[in-house]
Structure formats: structure tokens, C-alpha cells
Design an enzyme around this catalytic site. Structure first.
Site, PDB file in Angstrom:
ATOM      1  N   GLU A  86      25.154  20.138  60.985  1.00 56.08           N
ATOM      2  CA  GLU A  86      25.750  20.009  62.277  1.00 56.08           C
ATOM      3  C   GLU A  86      25.807  21.567  62.932  1.00 56.08           C
ATOM      4  OE1 GLU A  86      29.717  18.343  62.131  1.00 56.08           O
ATOM      5  OE2 GLU A  86      28.944  16.750  60.592  1.00 56.08           O
ATOM      6  N   ARG A 137      36.556   8.801  72.966  1.00 58.92           N
ATOM      7  CA  ARG A 137      37.494   9.590  73.741  1.00 58.92           C
ATOM      8  C   ARG A 137      37.018   9.431  75.239  1.00 58.92           C
ATOM      9  NH1 ARG A 137      36.515  14.328  69.628  1.00 58.92           N
ATOM     10  NH2 ARG A 137      34.508  13.586  69.926  1.00 58.92           N
ATOM     11  N   LYS A 139      35.192  14.896  48.576  1.00 60.86           N
ATOM     12  CA  LYS A 139      34.734  13.550  47.846  1.00 60.86           C
ATOM     13  C   LYS A 139      34.843  13.703  46.328  1.00 60.86           C
ATOM     14  CE  LYS A 139      30.941  13.231  51.207  1.00 60.86           C
ATOM     15  NZ  LYS A 139      29.711  13.610  51.756  1.00 60.86           N
TER      16      LYS A 139
END
Ligand code: NAP
Length: 469
Positions: A203, A60, A218
Site C-alpha cells: 500500500e 463513504r 493475525k
């Protein structure tokens, strides 16, 4: 002679013909992939048969010093993928729209793709696999499940001649770190999550991990591979760990258990594998026998939830940010895969394994196995899935409570294995462990318990997995 052999084995790539690689994303994983590509160029060339040449990296922000020549960086992933000197695309951006478009463009153009993007795969594998099939390109995704641990390729290739009955895993490092720390220290969920964030194990926005979305994606991928059936994230029953309390860990410990967030993919045999007396022809789990309602075909159950498991169970010893996946197959028996389920370098290891395979296929003109969904097994609803339960109740400290509580379990056909009474006066509680019962029967029991005068609250209901009963 060597040249002749090369010509005979290559699909248009000679030994000196470089294989162009585009890497989309240079974050945690992409940085390590680029490093390995550049640092180990000679080894990779020897293993592939031709040099792997990095053509460009999509990011980005191009104004960040990433330790590679600035001219390799671009913000235009689409243009990079379209370049005529790019043969392989490694997608490590994450997210859905841009990644999906870039992967589809690559595959439609006959360029093989390696991706670690589980969220995208859990929803769009069908579309991506069809694009790969259409242009005879490869789609590899070992890193999408359990980081460095090879489990995708074993399921696709090593076990392709067996019948997989069950895959159970700890596939999310963040939640395993939190639950392991709560178990070890006795601390509560919020404090432990804050510590995990501080240490870089969670996070800033931990929703995808703690609510079980990451593990569900998953699980969908694992179930699709294990049962040759397309399973998407929407097919996965999901609960996260946000409601787990220090008391849950404490009461689990009292019965010799710990709590883990499990991804469970299970084959439930249908009546065409039941003998005349109603018994299952092949080795059944109790779950198989209790819920063969649909008849005919086997069904598949895919679910993610926190559950108690006995401390002697192999998954109970998987602590911290580690992952493990146990695969049970008819002939192979039980296999266990264990290792680092995340992190830049471990995940890059799995990506590089795929990249070498894809490059070798380009060089030799071969192809990876395509998607296998021929079985088309139906998905069993969670209400049909029998499991054992660990029910924690706050109760009035008076005679007759035990009888009233056990009566409600009996009324709904839920058989009790053990009852433990703890504390007294205001702190009195009952911990009930059941035998296998369908989710729907347990839910009705809990609703009835909540109505009892003698029950102050049903403080938690957790499943119990990994026991023989
Ligand atoms: P990350 O650290 O957030 O890095 C993402 C990279 O993609 C960054 O370099 C970012 O550019 C770039 N990017 C994002 N959107 C872009 C766009 N529209 N155009 C061009 N570049 C774009 O992610 P990560 O942790 O490496 O994870 C990458 C993928 O691997 C994800 O699918 C993730 O689920 C999967 N995965 C990660 C792990 C892990 O341990 N991290 C483990 C298994 C699988 P900037 O650098 O300029 O921001």
C-alpha cells in the site's frame, strides 16, 4: 412433508423466507463479496436453504458507479445495520471505531456478523464475542487471517479435540513479496519495496505490513484460537522487515537459508508437565526445556519477526504474496495450510464461506462455537524465549579477533554452533551462528561485542528458526 421438515429445522426462517444481508464496505473485498452474492444467488440459496438478499451496502462515497443499483448504497452504516429486514452483517470497511460500533450494534440486535477486520479482532475479540454470546448471534472471521486459506475454522472446529503446541506462519503477503524478491534478485529493501508498491503488492503507506503490525494482529488471533487463551495485539512481540539488508539475504544464503517474516505462536510447557528429573513429559522442543521458569501452567509465546529458515523448511518455499500456516498438534502432528493470503476475490471466498455458515445457522436455528478462552495461559516475555541467532559482525582483520569474539559469547553463556570468516582488510566480517540461547543472554552478548576494539560494528542480529538443533 418438506414444509414440515423445514418448519422443524428452522429457527423462524422458512424456505422462502429471505435472509437479509447488509455489506459494510465495497472496496477490494466488499466488491467481490457483492459480486458473488449476486452472481451465485441460486447456488447460495440451495446451499443455505433460503435466499440471501442484499439489503444494502455502506460506503463513504455514494456518487461512484459500483455496478449495483444506486438505491442499495448508503453512507449510514448504523442505519443499515438497524434495518428490520437485515439478518446478517458483513463488515468489510476496516478501521476501528465505526466498524466496532456497527458490529456491536448488529450483535446486540441478534444479527450475526462476518468480518475480515483483523486489527479490530486482535484488540476487541473479547468484547465482540461477549456481545455475540449475549444475543446468541454468530461472529465469524475466517478471512481475518491469511485471506482465502481456511485456518481459523480448522483451529476452532477440526482441532478442538487435540492439543495445539505450535502455529508458525507466513501471514503477510506484502512482506513475503518483498523478502522473496530481495532473495531472488539481490536488490536492497528500499528498491524492492518501491517495486512492490508499483506492482500493487504494497500500500501507499506500507507501515502496517512492513513493521509487522498486520502479522502481529493475525498472530494474536491464531494464538487465541490455538491455546484457548485471550491474546491481544499488545501481547505479541513484534519486529518488522525494514532493517533487513541485501547482505542479510546474502549471508543467509551462504548457510543454506532464506529470510521470512514469521508469526510464531508457541506453547511452552510449565513444570506441571515436567517429570521428576526435569524432563518434559510430552514431546518437547528445546525451547520448552530451556525456559520452564514459571512452573505450574504452560505459557504461551507469541512473536513476529524476520528470521532465517533453512531452504529445506516447508515455509522457505512459500514465495511472492502467498501465505502459509503450519500447525503442530500433539495427535494430528504437522499440518500445513497454503494459498492466497490476500486480494479481493480470495478474501471474499473466505467471507462467503462464513456468510453461508451464518445463514445456515439462521435457517436451521443453530449457532457457531463461541469464544473459548478457558485455559487463560500466561504470556511468556520475549526475554525468556530461547532461539538460535545469526550474528553478522564487521571486524578488524587481525589475529586474536576470533578469540575475543568467541570469548564474549562464552562469557554470557551463549554457545556457538558455527563461525564463518569472510572478506579481508576493511571488508572483514564474522558470521556467528549460535545454539539456542535466551533473548536476554544474546542481547547482553551483543552489547559486549559492540564494546570490543576489534569489532567495528554488529551489522545484524537475526534469529534462526526451523532447525532441529
Ligand atoms: P478498502 O478497499 O479500503 O475498502 C473499504 C470500504 O469501506 C470502501 O468501500 C469504503 O468506502 C468503505 N468505508 C470505509 N469507511 C467507511 C465508513 N465509515 N462508512 C461507510 N463505508 C466506509 O478495504 P479492503 O481492502 O476491501 O479491506 C476490507 C477489510 O478486509 C479490512 O478490515 C481488511 O483488513 C480486511 N482484509 C482485506 C484483505 C485484502 O486483500 N484487501 C485481505 C484480508 C482482510 P469508499 O469505497 O466510498 O471509500
Amino acid at each position: 412433508m418438506t414444509e414440515a421438515v423445514n418448519q422443524a429445522h428452522t429457527g423462524g426462517f422458512g424456505a422462502e423466507h429471505p435472509i437479509g444481508v447488509a455489506v459494510l464496505g465495497m472496496g477490494n473485498v466488499g466488491t467481490e463479496v457483492v459480486r458473488i452474492l449476486l452472481e451465485h444467488a441460486d447456488d447460495l440459496r440451495a446451499r443455505v436453504g433460503a435466499p440471501l438478499v442484499l439489503r444494502g451496502v455502506a460506503v463513504r462515497r455514494t456518487d461512484v458507479d459500483r455496478g449495483i443499483p444506486a438505491e442499495l448504497l448508503t453512507t449510514d452504516a448504523e442505519a443499515l445495520v438497524a434495518r428490520s429486514d437485515v439478518d446478517l452483517v458483513v463488515e468489510l470497511m476496516g478501521g476501528m471505531d465505526t466498524a466496532r460500533k456497527a458490529i456491536l450494534a448488529a450483535l446486540h440486535g441478534g444479527k450475526s456478523v462476518v468480518t475480515a477486520n483483523k486489527a479490530l479482532l486482535a484488540d476487541y475479540t473479547g468484547e465482540l464475542a461477549a456481545a455475540a454470546e449475549g444475543s446468541r448471534a454468530d461472529l465469524y472471521f475466517e478471512a481475518a487471517v491469511a485471506g482465502a486459506i481456511p485456518v481459523v475454522r480448522p483451529l476452532i472446529q477440526s482441532m478442538s479435540g487435540d492439543r495445539v503446541n505450535r502455529v508458525v506462519g507466513i501471514v503477510n503477503g506484502t512482506t513475503n513479496f518483498v523478502l522473496s524478491a530481495m532473495d531472488e534478485t539481490g536488490a536492497d529493501y528500499a528498491g524492492t519495496l518501491a517495486e512492490a508498491t508499483r506492482l500493487g503488492y504494497a500500500e501507499a503507506d506500507p507501515t502496517a505490513d512492513v513493521e509487522g503490525y498486520d502479522a502481529a494482529a493475525k498472530a494474536a488471533i491464531l494464538a487465541s484460537l490455538a491455546f484457548h487463551t485471550r491474546v491481544t495485539a499488545a501481547d505479541v512481540y513484534r519486529e518488522g522487515i525494514t532493517e533487513i539488508t541485501a547482505e542479510d539475504l546474502e549471508t543467509a544464503d551462504a548457510v543454506g537459508c532464506t529470510v521470512k517474516l514469521l508469526a510464531i505462536c508457541e506453547r511452552m510447557p510449565g513444570t506441571d508437565r515436567l517429570a521428576l528429573d526435569g524432563s518434559v513429559v510430552e514431546t518437547p522442543s528445546l525451547a520448552d526445556v530451556v525456559a520452564p521458569q514459571t512452573g505450574g501452567k504452560d505459557r504461551v509465546s507469541v512473536r513476529v519477526y524476520p528470521a532465517l529458515i533453512p531452504r529445506r523448511h516447508p515455509l522457505a518455499t512459500v514465495n511472492g504474496a502467498f501465505n502459509a500456516v503450519v500447525v503442530e498438534a500433539e495427535n494430528a502432528g504437522r499440518l500445513m495450510f497454503y494459498g492466497q493470503g490476500a486480494g479481493g476475490a480470495p478474501t471474499a471466498s473466505a467471507v462467503m464461506g462464513d456468510l453461508v455458515m451464518a445463514a445456515r445457522n439462521k435457517f436451521y436455528g443453530g449457532r457457531a462455537p463461541g469464544e473459548s478462552v478457558y485455559a487463560e495461559l500466561p504470556i511468556a516475555p520475549i526475554g525468556d524465549i530461547p532461539t538460535r541467532y545469526h550474528v553478522n559482525l564487521r571486524v578488524a582483520d587481525r589475529t586474536g579477533v576470533l578469540q575475543a569474539v568467541s570469548g564474549k559469547f562464552a562469557e554470557h553463556g551463549v554457545s556457538i554452533s558455527t563461525v564463518r570468516q569472510e572478506g579481508y582488510d576493511e571488508g572483514a566480517r564474522l558470521v556467528v551462528v549460535t545454539h539456542h540461547a535466551p533473548e536476554s543472554a544474546l542481547a547482553a552478548t551483543v552489547a559486549a561485542l559492540a564494546e570490543l576494539d576489534s569489532v567495528t560494528s554488529v551489522t545484524s542480529v537475526l534469529r534462526l528458526e526451523g532447525t532441529e538443533e
